[in-house]
Design an enzyme around this catalytic site. Sequence first.
Site, PDB file in Angstrom:
ATOM      1  N   LYS A 140       1.292   4.222  -2.812  1.00 55.77           N
ATOM      2  CA  LYS A 140       1.038   5.636  -2.531  1.00 55.77           C
ATOM      3  C   LYS A 140       2.228   6.517  -2.917  1.00 55.77           C
ATOM      4  O   LYS A 140       2.046   7.602  -3.481  1.00 55.77           O
ATOM      5  CB  LYS A 140       0.666   5.832  -1.064  1.00 55.77           C
ATOM      6  CG  LYS A 140      -0.709   5.294  -0.699  1.00 55.77           C
ATOM      7  CD  LYS A 140      -1.793   5.873  -1.586  1.00 55.77           C
ATOM      8  CE  LYS A 140      -3.183   5.403  -1.214  1.00 55.77           C
ATOM      9  NZ  LYS A 140      -4.214   5.928  -2.136  1.00 55.77           N
TER      10      LYS A 140
ATOM     11  N   TYR B  14       0.833  -1.204   0.000  1.00 53.95           N
ATOM     12  CA  TYR B  14       0.000   0.000   0.000  1.00 53.95           C
ATOM     13  C   TYR B  14       0.869   1.256   0.000  1.00 53.95           C
ATOM     14  O   TYR B  14       0.635   2.198  -0.758  1.00 53.95           O
ATOM     15  CB  TYR B  14      -0.908  -0.021   1.229  1.00 53.95           C
ATOM     16  CG  TYR B  14      -1.849   1.162   1.352  1.00 53.95           C
ATOM     17  CD1 TYR B  14      -2.938   1.291   0.498  1.00 53.95           C
ATOM     18  CD2 TYR B  14      -1.665   2.112   2.352  1.00 53.95           C
ATOM     19  CE1 TYR B  14      -3.822   2.355   0.629  1.00 53.95           C
ATOM     20  CE2 TYR B  14      -2.540   3.178   2.490  1.00 53.95           C
ATOM     21  CZ  TYR B  14      -3.616   3.292   1.624  1.00 53.95           C
ATOM     22  OH  TYR B  14      -4.487   4.348   1.759  1.00 53.95           O
TER      23      TYR B  14
END
Length: 319
Positions: free
Chosen positions: A146, A142
Amino acid sequence: MKRIFITGALGQIGTELVAKCREIYGNDNVLATDIREPEAGSIVAEGPFEILDVTDADKMEQLIADFKPDTMMHMAALLSATAEQKPLLAWNLNMGGLVNALEAARKYDLQFFTPSSIGAFGPNTPKKNTPQVTIQRPNTMYGVNKVSGELLCDYYFTKFGVDTRSVRFPGLISYIKEPGGGTTDYAVDIYFQAVREGKYTSYIDRGTYMDMMFMDDAIDAIIKLMEADGGKLINRNAYNLSAMSIEPEMVKAAIQEHDPNFTVDYDVDPVRQGIAESWPDSIDTSCARGEWGFDPKYDLTAMTKRMLEGIREKENQKA
């Protein structure tokens, strides 16, 4: 902004973002999209809605060509804990969907927003008062998504002139939609369980500080950033945001002001605990405050009161 196209409209942020944008810009000027149909009675279903898998670039561009928006808010993503369980799916959805959305924004000259996260930081990032510009070496899929997304948005701005804007959201807390797979979701679930059970078992350990913000402040921040003068934006992808740095015992104490019998025990999940420990304890939001006037209204006390009231009202409606 006058006409807005939103992906991931049924997610935690998307649901409330759609409602607020329709309130401000008009019901018919906000097209909500998601990979599944909204449930009956959902606020998202009260206006224009289309099914969209964001990995389908042709369908995305066709919807945009038909709707003719001037702004795109790309909210579709797999969240932190789920992404760690399914890293390849997370890469394909989070990055593939973002590339498709940026390409559509480039082709149709759209103002563009997509959220980043405190997950973009990693274990080598300064944990206290984390600067706007600092080392970003996350150790989760994740987080990798990002950081990559921030850089990709910078690229589309400098290379193609796409008006990209973003924020690094902390944990977001809301009573409208229940938790959806994020590491910070304990701070949502604890309120639901306080109302339903009078007790909570936390998968995040006591003393683990993370930045948080009430959802109303998050939605207001998106709209304020998108309406800001672009000429004044220096760190456009992505601004540090936070309203409070809290740990589970602080939330427990805030709830006990309303329910003295509420209790918390701990069954720590090593995966989510590890993710939490790789993130900052508190971040510096001075760039967002200075460049476009970020000013959250809710602290822990005010948020706790609103959360408990909202959840109790929902539970009473079910009864």
